[in-house]
Design an enzyme around this catalytic site. Sequence first.
Site, PDB file in Angstrom:
ATOM      1  CB  SER A   2      -0.848   0.001   1.274  1.00  0.00           C
ATOM      2  OG  SER A   2      -1.450   1.271   1.481  1.00  0.00           O
ATOM      3  CE1 TYR A  12      -3.965  -2.142   4.989  1.00  0.00           C
ATOM      4  CE2 TYR A  12      -2.924  -0.029   4.604  1.00  0.00           C
ATOM      5  CZ  TYR A  12      -3.598  -1.129   4.128  1.00  0.00           C
ATOM      6  OH  TYR A  12      -3.912  -1.211   2.787  1.00  0.00           O
TER       7      TYR A  12
END
Length: 266
Positions: free
Chosen positions: A142, A155
């Site tokens: 990401s 995350y």
Amino acid sequence: MLTGKRALVTGSTRGLGQAIARALAGEGCDVMLNGFGDAADIEGDRAALEAETGVRVRYHGGDLATEEGADALADAAMAAFGSVDILVNNAVIRHFHAAEDFPRAEWRKALAVNLSAPFYLIQRVLPGMRAGGWGRIVNIASVMGLAARAGRADYITAKTGLIGLTRAIAAETRLDANVTCNAICPGSVLTPNTEIKIAEFIAESGLPREEAVAEFLRMRGQAMGFIQPERVAKLAVFLCQDSSFDMTGAVMPIDQGRSATWLEQD
Ligand code: NAD
């Protein structure tokens, strides 16, 4: 085309994973699906993809929060198809807490699903890739593996780790195996999870949908709209083709230039 290759795509019951699985099946790959959801919906999607593409499409619900689940998924894919030539580590869970309030059970689970499972799956399928003289590993990271945002410690840590894992596997395979390992770092992609975030933002802000979406994107520095899952899937397919052989250990943003221009967004 990737006719005859065998792919395992984690977290492919919806969203980006589903788009990647569809794209690989469209290229002629057998595909093992994985992820959670309503059993009848999953079976309906599996059967439809198989009928549409003519490849073998299977499903295994291995829970990637556990080591046993990851091993069982890899073993099921190898048993179904004989080997796994393409592994796409896509499954994800997300939590939203400040570090000091982060429940440790959620931290452990996030690292298990988002980082340890990709490692266990790679461990399981890499010997077969080496033996077969061909392999492609695509890790879905990401933009949050490239920079941080408050409230996303699990995350950001897992995605940063996944980028490190990508390089580590590339280092171990680049000299003696036709195996590549690359990472894709998407910006904001329109998936069911993003739809949930938009709905929350609409409720919080009281804005009508169109304005809320524009503000949601503005806050993320994505003036050109959401990234469509199919465009990320095309990049994943490219990384699985023979023509991408020279690319390994690469970390590729697909983010409308967000990560190239952090300073402009300050
Ligand atoms: P999503 O939440 O829509 O789907 C996640 C998938 O993972 C689902 O199929 C779910 O069932 C599966 N999953 C969750 N926990 C699991 C577990 N324990 N075991 C097995 N499967 C499990 O996610 P998405 O938005 O499609 O994102 C897909 C990937 O793209 C993720 O790696 C995510 O980090 C990355 N990504 C997404 C965006 C975005 O804006 N959507 C942006 C950057 C990166």
